[in-house]
Design a protein around this motif. Sequence first.
Motif, PDB file in Angstrom:
ATOM      1  N   UNK A 234      12.261  -7.818  -5.333  1.00 38.87           N
ATOM      2  CA  UNK A 234      13.692  -7.194  -6.179  1.00 38.87           C
ATOM      3  C   UNK A 234      12.889  -6.067  -7.063  1.00 38.87           C
ATOM      4  N   UNK A 235      14.034  -5.182  -7.320  1.00 37.88           N
ATOM      5  CA  UNK A 235      13.526  -4.145  -8.319  1.00 37.88           C
ATOM      6  C   UNK A 235      14.619  -4.268  -9.488  1.00 37.88           C
ATOM      7  N   UNK A 236      13.831  -4.083 -10.706  1.00 33.12           N
ATOM      8  CA  UNK A 236      14.373  -4.505 -11.949  1.00 33.12           C
ATOM      9  C   UNK A 236      14.294  -3.039 -12.697  1.00 33.12           C
ATOM     10  N   UNK A 237      15.460  -2.547 -12.952  1.00 33.55           N
ATOM     11  CA  UNK A 237      15.365  -1.217 -13.826  1.00 33.55           C
ATOM     12  C   UNK A 237      16.028  -1.421 -15.157  1.00 33.55           C
ATOM     13  N   UNK A 238      15.030  -0.752 -16.070  1.00 35.47           N
ATOM     14  CA  UNK A 238      15.655  -1.088 -17.445  1.00 35.47           C
ATOM     15  C   UNK A 238      16.796  -0.274 -17.899  1.00 35.47           C
ATOM     16  N   UNK A 239      16.820   0.234 -19.234  1.00 36.57           N
ATOM     17  CA  UNK A 239      18.059   0.862 -19.903  1.00 36.57           C
ATOM     18  C   UNK A 239      17.616   2.265 -19.938  1.00 36.57           C
ATOM     19  N   UNK A 240      18.864   3.037 -19.739  1.00 37.14           N
ATOM     20  CA  UNK A 240      18.686   4.791 -20.053  1.00 37.14           C
ATOM     21  C   UNK A 240      18.100   5.309 -19.061  1.00 37.14           C
ATOM     22  N   UNK A 241      17.981   4.878 -17.957  1.00 38.44           N
ATOM     23  CA  UNK A 241      17.225   5.582 -16.836  1.00 38.44           C
ATOM     24  C   UNK A 241      18.551   6.560 -16.267  1.00 38.44           C
TER      25      UNK A 241
END
Lengths: 189, 498
Positions: free
Chosen positions: A49-56
Amino acid sequence: MDSAVSRRSNIKIAVGAIVCEESTLKGHITIGSRTVVHPRASIIAEAGPIIIGEGNIVEEMAVIANRLPAGAPEPASTPVMIIGNFNVFETDSRCEALKVGDNNILEMKASVSREVELTNGCVVGAACSLTEPETVSENTIIFGSQCQRREMNDKPYPQVGQIDYLTRVFPNYHHLRKPNMKIVKEPAI
Amino acid sequence: MAYLFQPDYVRYVCSCGSVKPVSKIYFCRHCLKVRCGYCVCHEVDSHYCSNCMENLPSPEVRLKKNKCSNCFECPCCFQTLSTRAAPAPVRAGGNPSVEDTKSLAKPPPKKVYYLSCSFCRWTSRDAGIPDQFVATGGWPEQENPHLARIVALLEYHKILASRERQQSERKKFHPKRTYMQFEKFAMSSVMVRKRAGLCPLPQSQQSDYPQPAVASEEVEELSPDIFTQPLDITKITTLEQRLKHPDVQAEEINQLRPQHKQFLMKRSQRCRVCEHNVCKPEYSPQSIKFKIQLAAFYHIPEVRIVTCEPLRIGQTSELLLKLCNPTQHQTQIMLFPLSTSITPTTVTAAGTKEVDRENMQLGCESPNLLPSLVRQITVTEDPKPLKLSPQAEIILPESILILPPRDDAAEYDDTGDTHNFQDDPKLVVWRKGNKAVIRLLVKPNEDEQIEEGKEITVGFVMQYGYVNTIATLEHKEPQKLDLKIKLFLSIGKLVGST
C-alpha cells in the motif's frame, strides 16, 4: 482490481483531497485531505500500500510507485510506502522511496529510488536522481548536473497558495474522484 | 540552427589555414576571401549586463570592474539572483506608545527583501546577510582582503607610467642635447655618465616603491582535527566556486557572498587585411540583429552530405552532395582536385586573369574611422600549413553545374521547375530551385594502411561564380569572378575491405 468496484474500495480519498479522474491509481492507496493529484499523474501500489499525507501536490506525469525491483525476492512483510505532508512532486518526477517525510520537493524529472529515505525539507533538483541507498538529511538540496549538495538554512515553504488555487480550479475543469473517507483527526497545519 | 549542434561533417578551409564549418566563417566582400574568428580583429563595441540590459560606456565599465552594480550572481551555482520580498518580522516587545491608535490598528505593510537563487535555492539569508528594507541596492559589499596591497601596486604603476610619459615627451620636445651625439650610437644617458667616470644619478623617487612580495616556505599548519573530524562535503565549497572569486576563495559554504554580475560585451569583427567590418552588431543590448553580417553562408555555396555508400578499400562508393546557392546571382560550380591553386580569377575579353585583391586594397584609404593612434595595428599572419590529408580519392566531374539564384518565393511554387539546364545526367541527380544534388564517386586509398572503423575524409577545391556588387574605382559595374575554396568532408567510417 479490474472491476471499478474493487478498485474504488482499495482507494481511500480523504474529504478535501482533489484527485482527478484521469490520474492512474493502482492498488491500495490512501490519500490525505488537501492533497492534489493532477490528471495523468500515476500512483502505483504494486508491492504494497501507499499512504499519502496531507497537502501534497502530485503534478502531471509524476510517478509515485511502490514497486519491487525486477527479479527481487518476495519480501517477508508487505512494504508500505509512507509519504508525509506538504510534499511537491513536480512534472515527470519519479518517487519510489518508501519513506518520504514532510516539505520535500522533487523538481521536474527528478528521480528517487526505493532504498532512499527522504527526511524533511529536502529538495531534489531538476533532473537529479538518487539511486544509491541512503538517508537524505534534513533540508538538503541536490541541484545541478553534478548533483551538488548543500544544506539549506530553512526548509522550503509549504505551497499553501498553490494548493488553494488548484482546489478551487480543478473542480471546474476536471472530473474528480469522490472522497470516501472522513477525516479522523483535525488537519495539522 | 541545426548547424550549431551537428558535428562538422563539411568543413571549409579559411584563408588563414584553419578548417571550420560554413556557419563559423565570414566572407570579406572587399578582399573576396574567407575569414574566420582566428584571423579577424575583435573589437569591443559595448558592454552590457545580460540581466538588466544596462548599457555603459567603457570608461565607466572599467571603473566598475566590468561588473553590474545592480545585478547579483549566485555564488553557489552562478545563476542570476532574484530579489524576493517577505513580510517584515514583527518586532516583539516594541511599545508603540507614541504612535496614534489608528496606525496601531493598521500597521503599514512593511516588507524586507532578500536575494534568492531560483535554481539552487541559495538565499542571502543562508549567508547571514541581513535583509534589506529597499528592493534595490544597499547590499553590503564584500571587501577584497588584499585591497591595500593592490591599491599600493596600482599607485606605483601609475607613477611609473607618468614618469615614462614624461621621459618620452622630453625626448620629443628637446631632442638637441649634449648627449644626443651618443644616442646616435645607441647609448643611454646612464651609460654616458658611466663612461665619463661619474656615479649614476641617484634615483630620487625610490621611496614610493612598494614592498616587494616575498615568497615564503612556511605554510600554515593544518589543525589536528582535520584527521578526526568527519568530513561534511555539503558545507565545503567546490573548486569552481572558489575560483570564480579568486580574491576571497571562501572555503565554507556559509562564507559565500552574492557577487556582482559580470558584464557581457558586443564585439565587432574586422578583416585584418582591408580593415572592413565583417560583422558588426547593433549597438543596443536588446537587439540581436547585426548592422553588418558578412557570414559565409550568405555568399559561398553550401555543401551538405546527402548519403554515402559504405566505404570499403579498393571499392568505389557513391557520394551524394547537395549544393545550395545562397546568393542573388546565378553561379556556376566546378570541382577541382585539392592541389589546385585557390587564387580568384576573372574572365575578361582578353581571357582568364588572376585577381589579387589584397595588393589592390592596400593602396586604398582605410575604412577604419578610428584615429590611427588609437586603433589597433592589424597584424596579418601567414596562413598556417594544412595538416589534413584525405584518405580517399574522389572522382570529380568535368562538367559545370549551374545553380540559379535564391528565390524565397520559389519554395511555395508548386508548378515545378521551369529552368532548362543542360545537366549531365550522370552528375546531377536532383534539382529544385537553387539547390541541386550531385553524384560523386569516392575510393578509399589502397596504399595507406587505414584501420577499419576509421573516419574517412575527402577533399576538393570548389570553384564558384561570384558577382561582386561593390563598386570600386576601377569597376563600376558588378564584376564577375570565379572564386575557389577548399573543402574537406567527413563521409563516414571505413567498413572493411573487399
